[in-house]
Design a protein around this motif. Structure first.
Motif, PDB file in Angstrom:
ATOM      1  N   ALA A  10     -38.435  23.634  29.014  1.00  0.00           N
ATOM      2  CA  ALA A  10     -39.857  23.585  28.682  1.00  0.00           C
ATOM      3  C   ALA A  10     -40.503  22.284  29.143  1.00  0.00           C
ATOM      4  N   ASN A  11     -39.692  21.288  29.403  1.00  0.00           N
ATOM      5  CA  ASN A  11     -40.241  19.981  29.711  1.00  0.00           C
ATOM      6  C   ASN A  11     -39.355  19.267  30.733  1.00  0.00           C
ATOM      7  N   PRO A  12     -39.654  19.449  32.036  1.00  0.00           N
ATOM      8  CA  PRO A  12     -38.765  18.900  33.060  1.00  0.00           C
ATOM      9  C   PRO A  12     -38.555  17.396  32.927  1.00  0.00           C
ATOM     10  N   GLN A  13     -39.547  16.669  32.364  1.00  0.00           N
ATOM     11  CA  GLN A  13     -39.395  15.209  32.220  1.00  0.00           C
ATOM     12  C   GLN A  13     -38.270  14.845  31.253  1.00  0.00           C
ATOM     13  N   SER A  14     -37.914  15.773  30.377  1.00  0.00           N
ATOM     14  CA  SER A  14     -36.947  15.382  29.358  1.00  0.00           C
ATOM     15  C   SER A  14     -35.512  15.746  29.731  1.00  0.00           C
ATOM     16  N   SER A  15     -35.228  15.928  31.028  1.00  0.00           N
ATOM     17  CA  SER A  15     -33.818  16.134  31.389  1.00  0.00           C
ATOM     18  C   SER A  15     -33.100  14.788  31.322  1.00  0.00           C
ATOM     19  N   TYR A  16     -31.825  14.844  31.030  1.00  0.00           N
ATOM     20  CA  TYR A  16     -31.075  13.591  30.880  1.00  0.00           C
ATOM     21  C   TYR A  16     -29.616  13.803  31.229  1.00  0.00           C
ATOM     22  N   ALA A  17     -28.883  12.685  31.404  1.00  0.00           N
ATOM     23  CA  ALA A  17     -27.464  12.780  31.785  1.00  0.00           C
ATOM     24  C   ALA A  17     -26.572  12.372  30.625  1.00  0.00           C
ATOM     25  N   ILE A  18     -25.442  13.049  30.528  1.00  0.00           N
ATOM     26  CA  ILE A  18     -24.394  12.648  29.569  1.00  0.00           C
ATOM     27  C   ILE A  18     -23.249  12.098  30.417  1.00  0.00           C
ATOM     28  N   THR A  19     -22.838  10.871  30.167  1.00  0.00           N
ATOM     29  CA  THR A  19     -21.716  10.285  30.898  1.00  0.00           C
ATOM     30  C   THR A  19     -20.511  10.244  29.970  1.00  0.00           C
ATOM     31  N   VAL A  20     -19.379  10.761  30.442  1.00  0.00           N
ATOM     32  CA  VAL A  20     -18.158  10.808  29.623  1.00  0.00           C
ATOM     33  C   VAL A  20     -17.077   9.976  30.306  1.00  0.00           C
ATOM     34  N   GLY A  21     -16.393   9.112  29.553  1.00  0.00           N
ATOM     35  CA  GLY A  21     -15.308   8.332  30.141  1.00  0.00           C
ATOM     36  C   GLY A  21     -14.544   7.580  29.071  1.00  0.00           C
ATOM     37  N   ASP A  22     -13.617   6.742  29.530  1.00  0.00           N
ATOM     38  CA  ASP A  22     -12.781   5.990  28.601  1.00  0.00           C
ATOM     39  C   ASP A  22     -12.985   4.495  28.803  1.00  0.00           C
ATOM     40  N   ASP A  23     -13.302   3.800  27.730  1.00  0.00           N
ATOM     41  CA  ASP A  23     -13.349   2.342  27.712  1.00  0.00           C
ATOM     42  C   ASP A  23     -14.379   1.745  28.685  1.00  0.00           C
ATOM     43  N   PHE A  24     -15.619   2.161  28.529  1.00  0.00           N
ATOM     44  CA  PHE A  24     -16.669   1.599  29.397  1.00  0.00           C
ATOM     45  C   PHE A  24     -17.881   1.089  28.598  1.00  0.00           C
ATOM     46  N   LEU A  25     -17.654   0.839  27.293  1.00  0.00           N
ATOM     47  CA  LEU A  25     -18.753   0.416  26.418  1.00  0.00           C
ATOM     48  C   LEU A  25     -19.491  -0.812  26.979  1.00  0.00           C
ATOM     49  N   ASP A  26     -18.710  -1.768  27.518  1.00  0.00           N
ATOM     50  CA  ASP A  26     -19.343  -3.015  27.971  1.00  0.00           C
ATOM     51  C   ASP A  26     -20.154  -2.856  29.263  1.00  0.00           C
ATOM     52  N   SER A  27     -20.124  -1.658  29.860  1.00  0.00           N
ATOM     53  CA  SER A  27     -20.940  -1.475  31.081  1.00  0.00           C
ATOM     54  C   SER A  27     -22.211  -0.673  30.792  1.00  0.00           C
ATOM     55  N   ILE A  28     -22.419  -0.312  29.512  1.00  0.00           N
ATOM     56  CA  ILE A  28     -23.529   0.616  29.219  1.00  0.00           C
ATOM     57  C   ILE A  28     -24.901  -0.067  29.232  1.00  0.00           C
ATOM     58  N   ALA A 163     -30.634   9.419  27.559  1.00  0.00           N
ATOM     59  CA  ALA A 163     -29.277   9.452  28.126  1.00  0.00           C
ATOM     60  C   ALA A 163     -28.280   9.436  26.977  1.00  0.00           C
ATOM     61  N   VAL A 164     -27.078   9.939  27.259  1.00  0.00           N
ATOM     62  CA  VAL A 164     -25.996   9.888  26.267  1.00  0.00           C
ATOM     63  C   VAL A 164     -24.758   9.312  26.975  1.00  0.00           C
ATOM     64  N   PHE A 165     -24.085   8.384  26.315  1.00  0.00           N
ATOM     65  CA  PHE A 165     -22.849   7.804  26.869  1.00  0.00           C
ATOM     66  C   PHE A 165     -21.720   8.072  25.883  1.00  0.00           C
ATOM     67  N   VAL A 166     -20.723   8.849  26.320  1.00  0.00           N
ATOM     68  CA  VAL A 166     -19.598   9.206  25.449  1.00  0.00           C
ATOM     69  C   VAL A 166     -18.366   8.427  25.912  1.00  0.00           C
ATOM     70  N   ASP A 167     -18.008   7.395  25.154  1.00  0.00           N
ATOM     71  CA  ASP A 167     -16.820   6.588  25.478  1.00  0.00           C
ATOM     72  C   ASP A 167     -15.731   6.954  24.470  1.00  0.00           C
ATOM     73  N   VAL A 168     -14.700   7.679  24.936  1.00  0.00           N
ATOM     74  CA  VAL A 168     -13.688   8.170  23.988  1.00  0.00           C
ATOM     75  C   VAL A 168     -12.870   7.021  23.379  1.00  0.00           C
ATOM     76  N   ALA A 169     -12.869   5.851  24.017  1.00  0.00           N
ATOM     77  CA  ALA A 169     -12.121   4.710  23.455  1.00  0.00           C
ATOM     78  C   ALA A 169     -12.685   4.294  22.093  1.00  0.00           C
ATOM     79  N   THR A 170     -13.963   4.561  21.864  1.00  0.00           N
ATOM     80  CA  THR A 170     -14.577   4.159  20.585  1.00  0.00           C
ATOM     81  C   THR A 170     -13.961   4.925  19.411  1.00  0.00           C
ATOM     82  N   LEU A 171     -13.348   6.089  19.711  1.00  0.00           N
ATOM     83  CA  LEU A 171     -12.781   6.914  18.623  1.00  0.00           C
ATOM     84  C   LEU A 171     -11.578   6.247  17.968  1.00  0.00           C
TER      85      LEU A 171
END
Ligand code: GLY
Length: 369
Positions: A10-28, A163-171
């Motif tokens: 409904a709103n093309p402006q609101s598309s976003y990316a989810i990034t998934v990885g391990d141990d990259f919190l300090d690069s976010i 945007a969403v950043f999923v860092d599995v190391a945080t778990l």
């Protein structure tokens, strides 16, 4: 790192990316600065996340204004906390050109998203989920809000993140109960959408509990793919998105009635068992799945016992106030089979007779299944 693009039709402006990885919190933070140049960032987190050292890791070397929700958890998820967050943002003289960064579990993400949605009529929010519940579910899809003294998420808005950043190391920061209960949202995704994923979870539950990186990354991607497919089709929950509430109708009622003594995932596990009992009562083929679910929840050490203080009438009363109720009676998401939701014509939510629900509540209260 792997990326998933979410497109809200409904709103093309609101598309976003989810990034998934391990141990990259300090690069976010540098990634956010590239995505949202010239925006001042305001971090919202909680006392547990700070204690686990995740805030320090995220902000390595940069000084950013921050609100720490204290105490952490559902007890702080009310409108009073939102008032304090908004006033802290004003104290920091943040304008409409700021952005909120949510670092934490479901309660942090829901509150930060809601504060972002209403601050000066809306500023972007970035979600960095750090729990199994938030990575699988709450950080994706734009549901934000807080509880009232009467019900869960009574105040709220759909507000999609930038945007969403999923860092599995945080778990690794989670205690065993919180980690394991959060896996119930992954089980829910498998049940509603993908029977192969359900097999995978049954086979890999020990590796997941040992927090091995590969299985954690695998389920993070699977969860995002399943949830994104549903949210893209129905971002504002007009129909199909209701399938994400599998196990949540009775689950939420039990969670509220327990005054949040029971964790969300634990309540949803009970709600999934309740949905299964309803499925069996309606003649659907669900018995084999009940045995599989009981085994899976036992391996995760999730107690399905409902505190003795919770009575049937209380659960029924909360059900009658369910957000999605029609004529003071909720509709239920049920499974036709593992990986496939039962449809009632075009509708995904099913009207179940009160007597069947009452019998089901009696069964789950006594754990007689
Ligand atoms: N947690 C269910 C949804 O996002 O719709």
């Amino acid at each position: 790192m792997q990326k998933i693009e979410v497109k809200i039709p409904a709103n093309p402006q609101s598309s976003y990316a989810i990034t998934v990885g391990d141990d990259f919190l300090d690069s976010i933070i540098p990634q956010i600065k590239t995505l949202l140049p010239n925006r001042e960032l305001f971090i919202i987190t909680d006392a547990n996340v700070v204690k686990a050292g995740l805030l320090k890791k995220l902000t390595a070397g940069v000084q950013l204004p921050c609100y720490v929700i204290t105490p952490a958890g559902e007890q702080s998820k009310h409108i009073g906390t939102i008032t304090k967050i908004i006033e802290e943002m004003e104290t920091n003289a943040l304008g409409r050109d700021c952005a909120v960064v949510a670092l934490g579990g479901g309660t942090v993400g829901d509150m930060a998203g809601f504060a972002a949605a209403i601050y000066k009529r809306g500023v972007p929010v970035i979600q960095i989920p750090t729990t199994t519940v938030a990575q699988a579910d709450s950080a994706i899809g734009g549901k934000t809000g807080v509880d009232s003294s009467i019900s869960k998420n009574a105040y709220g808005a759909f507000y999609h993140p930038a945007a969403v950043f999923v860092d599995v190391a945080t778990l690794k920061s989670l205690d065993e109960k919180q980690f394991n209960c959060g896996l119930v949202e992954s089980i829910k995704h498998a049940l509603i959408a993908d029977s192969d994923y359900f097999d995978y979870l049954q086979k890999n539950v020990d590796a997941l509990c040992a927090r091995q990186v590969k299985p954690l990354e695998y389920i993070a991607m699977k969860n995002c793919q399943i949830k994104v497919a549903v949210v893209e089709e129905d971002p504002y929950e007009k129909n199909k998105r209701r399938i994400l509430n599998y196990g949540h109708t009775i689950g939420h009622a039990i969670e509220s009635a327990s005054e949040y003594e029971i964790l969300h995932g634990q309540a949803v596990a009970i709600g999934i068992i309740a949905a299964n009992i309803i499925e069996q009562k309606l003649g659907l083929n669900a018995k084999e799945r009940l045995a599989q679910l009981k085994q899976l929840f036992a391996k995760l050490n999730i107690s399905l016992r409902i505190p003795a203080k919770i009575k049937k009438e209380q659960i029924l009363d909360i059900l009658s106030r369910d957000k999605k109720a029609i004529g003071k009676w909720p509709r239920f998401i049920l499974l036709e089979k593992t990986g496939k939701v039962l449809r009632d014509g075009e509708q995904y939510a099913y009207n179940v007779k009160r007597e069947i629900v009452e019998e089901t509540i009696d069964i789950i209260l006594k754990e007689k299944y």
